[in-house]
Design an enzyme around this catalytic site. Structure first.
Site, PDB file in Angstrom:
ATOM      1  N   SER A  96       0.839  -1.205   0.000  1.00  0.00           N
ATOM      2  CA  SER A  96       0.000   0.000   0.000  1.00  0.00           C
ATOM      3  C   SER A  96       0.874   1.256   0.000  1.00  0.00           C
ATOM      4  O   SER A  96       0.397   2.345  -0.320  1.00  0.00           O
ATOM      5  CB  SER A  96      -0.927   0.020   1.222  1.00  0.00           C
ATOM      6  OG  SER A  96      -0.200  -0.217   2.408  1.00  0.00           O
ATOM      7  N   ASP A 148       5.818  -7.151   2.544  1.00  0.00           N
ATOM      8  CA  ASP A 148       4.899  -7.542   1.474  1.00  0.00           C
ATOM      9  C   ASP A 148       5.692  -7.880   0.214  1.00  0.00           C
ATOM     10  O   ASP A 148       6.619  -7.158  -0.157  1.00  0.00           O
ATOM     11  CB  ASP A 148       3.986  -6.351   1.156  1.00  0.00           C
ATOM     12  CG  ASP A 148       2.519  -6.719   1.175  1.00  0.00           C
ATOM     13  OD1 ASP A 148       2.195  -7.927   1.240  1.00  0.00           O
ATOM     14  OD2 ASP A 148       1.695  -5.786   1.125  1.00  0.00           O
ATOM     15  N   LYS A 181       4.616 -11.652   3.169  1.00  0.00           N
ATOM     16  CA  LYS A 181       3.193 -11.866   2.854  1.00  0.00           C
ATOM     17  C   LYS A 181       3.024 -11.848   1.346  1.00  0.00           C
ATOM     18  O   LYS A 181       3.644 -11.036   0.665  1.00  0.00           O
ATOM     19  CB  LYS A 181       2.352 -10.763   3.500  1.00  0.00           C
ATOM     20  CG  LYS A 181       0.881 -10.777   3.076  1.00  0.00           C
ATOM     21  CD  LYS A 181       0.038  -9.849   3.925  1.00  0.00           C
ATOM     22  CE  LYS A 181      -0.016  -8.413   3.460  1.00  0.00           C
ATOM     23  NZ  LYS A 181      -0.538  -8.192   2.098  1.00  0.00           N
ATOM     24  N   GLU A 202      -0.146 -12.351  -1.857  1.00  0.00           N
ATOM     25  CA  GLU A 202      -1.585 -12.380  -2.118  1.00  0.00           C
ATOM     26  C   GLU A 202      -1.973 -13.612  -2.935  1.00  0.00           C
ATOM     27  O   GLU A 202      -1.319 -13.919  -3.929  1.00  0.00           O
ATOM     28  CB  GLU A 202      -1.997 -11.127  -2.916  1.00  0.00           C
ATOM     29  CG  GLU A 202      -1.830  -9.836  -2.154  1.00  0.00           C
ATOM     30  CD  GLU A 202      -2.318  -8.615  -2.936  1.00  0.00           C
ATOM     31  OE1 GLU A 202      -2.936  -8.775  -4.013  1.00  0.00           O
ATOM     32  OE2 GLU A 202      -2.079  -7.493  -2.452  1.00  0.00           O
ATOM     33  N   GLU A 211      -9.035  -9.690   3.461  1.00  0.00           N
ATOM     34  CA  GLU A 211      -9.382  -8.303   3.096  1.00  0.00           C
ATOM     35  C   GLU A 211     -10.766  -8.248   2.456  1.00  0.00           C
ATOM     36  O   GLU A 211     -11.061  -8.992   1.501  1.00  0.00           O
ATOM     37  CB  GLU A 211      -8.324  -7.753   2.125  1.00  0.00           C
ATOM     38  CG  GLU A 211      -8.632  -6.330   1.686  1.00  0.00           C
ATOM     39  CD  GLU A 211      -7.436  -5.576   1.132  1.00  0.00           C
ATOM     40  OE1 GLU A 211      -6.308  -6.101   1.174  1.00  0.00           O
ATOM     41  OE2 GLU A 211      -7.650  -4.441   0.670  1.00  0.00           O
TER      42      GLU A 211
HETATM   43  O1  KIV Z   1      -0.322  -3.418   1.629  1.00  0.00           O
HETATM   44  C1  KIV Z   1      -1.117  -3.372   2.580  1.00  0.00           C
HETATM   45  O2  KIV Z   1      -1.237  -2.364   3.294  1.00  0.00           O
HETATM   46  C2  KIV Z   1      -1.927  -4.553   2.830  1.00  0.00           C
HETATM   47  C3  KIV Z   1      -3.080  -4.379   3.779  1.00  0.00           C
HETATM   48  C4  KIV Z   1      -4.222  -3.810   3.024  1.00  0.00           C
HETATM   49  C5  KIV Z   1      -3.421  -5.653   4.450  1.00  0.00           C
HETATM   50  O3  KIV Z   1      -1.708  -5.575   2.282  1.00  0.00           O
END
Ligand code: KIV
Length: 257
Positions: A46, A84, A112, A114, A181
């Protein structure tokens, strides 16, 4: 606590204590959020929108993520630092392991990515390489362009069934938690009850998951140009920043030399 112990503690918290998670993208916010006692700091992609000014997360690269993960890690937080994996950095298991290792080297405790069952083999490859992984199901922001926007998930029995299959596949692949989400509350509750790992919700309702994650700018009211409908700000920093900058501007230009 080392990364592995932090991930194990997170997994073991299910049923005992809810998890608080916030995004963090830089050193000062990581220090402040850690001091506040937040359990998990997500260096989320994000940042593409709320830090770098892109329209969505599809513009974020591994280099962006390494830069910001390293800044957060320099705060040496007690919280688990979750890096991420940006789009196109986990297209194959080998690429995913290399990307995950780079994030860990930059200072993440876990990574993490997706997606559901279609990524189970990739997740298994990363966990087998000794890197803790957190899954992410429901609305997948990296797919926002194909999906034509941010839509609620799990709205039909068939959609819920697929999410349950995905959550089980991720669990079997060794994730230590699952971010969910924008899943409708009844479906989010069903998934939370079905898996042995904690679920961490965003936009799923307040009582449906084992923890919650929020984007820090939504919590602080510091990114007023887009505020998701589920955001619950605890502050409104944008007007305060403008007021402080205006006061400074006025002071500088009116000071006699
Ligand atoms: O990148 C992010 O902030 C996220 C959240 C929306 C969980 O993956």
């Amino acid at each position: 606590m080392n990364s592995f112990a932090k991930a194990q503690a997170l997994r073991a918290s299910k049923g005992h204590r809810r998890i608080s998670a916030l995004t963090a993208y830089d050193y000062p916010s990581a220090r402040l959020l850690d001091e506040a006692g937040i359990d998990l700091l997500l260096v989320g992609d994000s940042l593409g929108m709320v830090v770098l000014g892109f329209p969505d997360t599809t513009h974020v690269t591994l280099e962006h993520m390494l830069h910001h993960t390293a800044a957060v890690a320099r705060a040496q937080p007690r919280a688990l630092v979750l890096g991420d994996m940006p789009i196109h950095t986990y297209n194959t298991p080998a690429q995913a392991i290399a990307s995950a290792q780079a994030l860990i080297k930059a200072g993440a405790d876990a990574v993490k990515l997706e997606g559901g069952s279609e990524h189970a083999a990739t997740i298994r490859a990363i966990t087998t390489a000794g890197i803790p992984v957190i899954g992410h199901i429901g609305m997948l922001p990296q797919h926002v362009i194909e999906e034509g926007g941010y839509h609620k998930k799990g709205k039909t029995p068939a959609a819920l069934q697929q999410l349950l299959i995905d959550a089980e596949a991720l669990t079997e692949a060794g994730v230590c938690a699952i971010v969910m989400e924008s899943i409708i509350p009844s479906s989010a509750t069903a998934i939370t009850k079905s898996v042995p790992v904690p679920t961490i919700g965003i936009g799923c309702g307040e009582t449906t998951c084992d923890g919650e994650v929020a984007v820090i700018t939504d919590l602080l009211g510091s990114y007023p140009w887009f505020v998701p409908p589920f955001a619950k700000p605890e502050a409104q920093l944008a007007p305060q920043i403008i007021a402080a900058a205006r006061a400074y501007h006025h002071r500088v230009i009116t000071t006699k030399m």
